[in-house]
Scaffold this active site. Structure first.
Site, PDB file in Angstrom:
ATOM      1  CG  ASP A  83       4.623  10.505   1.286  1.00  0.00           C
ATOM      2  OD1 ASP A  83       5.695  11.014   1.643  1.00  0.00           O
ATOM      3  OD2 ASP A  83       3.986   9.661   1.972  1.00  0.00           O
ATOM      4  N   GLY A 183       4.780   3.429  10.537  1.00  0.00           N
ATOM      5  CA  GLY A 183       3.949   2.357  11.082  1.00  0.00           C
ATOM      6  C   GLY A 183       3.621   2.586  12.542  1.00  0.00           C
ATOM      7  CG  HIS A 210       8.525  10.964   6.271  1.00  0.00           C
ATOM      8  ND1 HIS A 210       8.016  10.448   5.103  1.00  0.00           N
ATOM      9  CD2 HIS A 210       9.005  12.184   5.947  1.00  0.00           C
ATOM     10  CE1 HIS A 210       8.196  11.302   4.121  1.00  0.00           C
ATOM     11  NE2 HIS A 210       8.808  12.375   4.602  1.00  0.00           N
ATOM     12  CB  SER A 213       0.653   7.002  12.621  1.00  0.00           C
ATOM     13  OG  SER A 213       0.142   7.254  11.338  1.00  0.00           O
ATOM     14  CB  THR A 235      -0.104   3.919  10.121  1.00  0.00           C
ATOM     15  OG1 THR A 235       1.001   3.650   9.262  1.00  0.00           O
ATOM     16  CG2 THR A 235      -0.593   2.620  10.717  1.00  0.00           C
TER      17      THR A 235
HETATM   18  P1  13P Z   1       2.931   6.612   9.272  1.00  0.00           P
HETATM   19  O1  13P Z   1       2.213   5.649   8.411  1.00  0.00           O
HETATM   20  O2  13P Z   1       3.787   5.972  10.293  1.00  0.00           O
HETATM   21  O3  13P Z   1       2.011   7.662   9.801  1.00  0.00           O
HETATM   22  O4  13P Z   1       3.964   7.382   8.293  1.00  0.00           O
HETATM   23  C1  13P Z   1       3.440   8.194   7.288  1.00  0.00           C
HETATM   24  C2  13P Z   1       4.494   8.748   6.401  1.00  0.00           C
HETATM   25  O5  13P Z   1       5.613   8.984   6.796  1.00  0.00           O
HETATM   26  C3  13P Z   1       4.130   9.042   5.022  1.00  0.00           C
HETATM   27  O6  13P Z   1       5.201   9.530   4.287  1.00  0.00           O
HETATM   28  O1  G3H Z   2       5.455   6.596   4.081  1.00  0.00           O
HETATM   29  C1  G3H Z   2       4.787   5.849   3.396  1.00  0.00           C
HETATM   30  C2  G3H Z   2       3.331   5.832   3.486  1.00  0.00           C
HETATM   31  O2  G3H Z   2       2.881   5.175   4.622  1.00  0.00           O
HETATM   32  C3  G3H Z   2       2.718   5.356   2.206  1.00  0.00           C
HETATM   33  O3  G3H Z   2       2.701   3.992   2.043  1.00  0.00           O
HETATM   34  O4  G3H Z   2       3.579   3.401  -0.230  1.00  0.00           O
HETATM   35  O5  G3H Z   2       1.822   2.000   0.926  1.00  0.00           O
HETATM   36  O6  G3H Z   2       1.247   4.233  -0.007  1.00  0.00           O
HETATM   37  P1  G3H Z   2       2.322   3.369   0.597  1.00  0.00           P
HETATM   38 ZN    ZN Z   3       7.059   8.607   4.937  1.00  0.00          ZN
END
Ligand code: 13P
Ligand code: G3H
Ligand code: ZN
Length: 285
Positions: A83, A183, A210, A213, A235
């Site tokens: 990711d 977030g 993306h 959450s 999140t």
């Molecule tokens: P959230 O933390 O808002 O669920 O987003 C997750 C995400 O997009 C990881 O790539």
């Molecule tokens: O989209 C990003 C994710 O929430 C991952 O976050 O880079 O802190 O692992 P991170």
């Molecule tokens: Zn993301």
């Protein structure tokens, strides 16, 4: 069992449901995701970021997830994905470790730069049977800015540009920005559903959202109907995990770490299940 991520998402797009791509950082979160998916007979994607490589070790966390998928989850399809690889080198490293699905996130770069690096990564990845997700427009992070200061329009994916980008780069899946953000937001603006429909009309590959959450069921259904095949969730799992830990630590003086971590795992598992049910992927394994 391990499967190709694009196959999972293509099937989801055809079946009008979506797959959850859940971020893991450790054994407990990984088990929570797998157990939730198994109990609901759902396909699932488990993903990791560069920060998690720094925390856990890239090879260590990759092989932990791979071994659990191979040896403990033969009853459900599991995809493993990098990711938000933020640089060519980070993606190259993940491919070298063994990831068969990677995201190159050049969304903060100039369009020409994003296009050029994505194209270069796709050429290398496809030779090895690895699939690539890219992001166009930019999905903002709550941690980096105040909700009311976000210029949403500025961040959004342009449908015409998306068509050109997909054609030029040869990517397998596209992360879109339609008013979504990373977030937990107290109040999100309504997503730009028309923009999503316009993107899906021009781009036939699976689209990824993306920052899912805190998306409620109504919004989830609306965007699946307009071409979203995958929701990224991080999140919500972190919050559930920390909630479980708090409860375990306040309950009584527990000195068996396995019991404390099991409580955190079980809270996380409940959060994953809620998402799988909302995405409609239960019983699609
Ligand atoms: P959230 O933390 O808002 O669920 O987003 C997750 C995400 O997009 C990881 O790539
Ligand atoms: O989209 C990003 C994710 O929430 C991952 O976050 O880079 O802190 O692992 P991170
Ligand atoms: Zn993301």
């Amino acid at each position: 069992m391990l499967v190709n991520v694009t196959t999972l998402l293509t099937e989801a797009r055809a079946g009008k449901y979506a797959i959850g791509a859940f971020n893991t950082v450790n054994l407990e979160t990984t088990r929570a995701i797998i157990e939730a998916a198994q109990e609901l007979s759902s396909p699932v994607i488990i993903q990791m970021t560069e920060k998690t490589f720094d925390y856990a070790g890239g090879r260590a966390i990759f092989h932990l997830v791979k071994n659990i998928a191979e040896f403990y989850a033969n009853d459900i399809p599991v995809g493993i994905h990098l990711d938000h690889g933020k640089s060519f080198e980070a993606v190259e490293r993940a491919m070298e470790i063994g990831f068969t699905s990677v995201m190159y996130d050049g969304s903060r770069k100039e369009y020409a730069d994003n296009l050029m690096t994505t194209k270069r990564i796709v050429e290398i990845a496809h030779k090895q049977g690895i699939v690539v997700q890219a992001e166009l427009g930019n999905v903002p992070y709550l941690g980096e800015m105040q909700m009311d200061t976000i210029d949403w329009e500025k961040h959004m994916t342009d449908p015409e540009q998306a068509a050109e980008f997909v054609q030029e780069t040869g990517i397998d899946t596209l992360a879109v920005a339609i008013g979504n953000a990373h977030g937990f937001f107290r109040e999100r603006p309504e997503p730009d559903y028309e923009r999503l429909a316009a993107i899906a009309k021009r781009v036939s590959l699976p689209l990824v959202l993306h920052g899912a959450s805190d998306w409620h069921n109504g919004r989830v259904t609306e965007v699946i109907g307009r071409g979203i095949s995958c929701f990224n969730v991080d999140t919500a799992l972190r919050l559930a995990f920390i909630g479980g830990l708090r409860e375990a630590l306040h309950a009584e003086e527990e000195t068996d770490l396995r019991k404390v971590m099991t409580m955190a795992k079980d809270h996380t598992k409940a959060a994953v299940k809620e998402k799988i049910l909302a995405f409609g992927s239960a019983h699609k394994a």
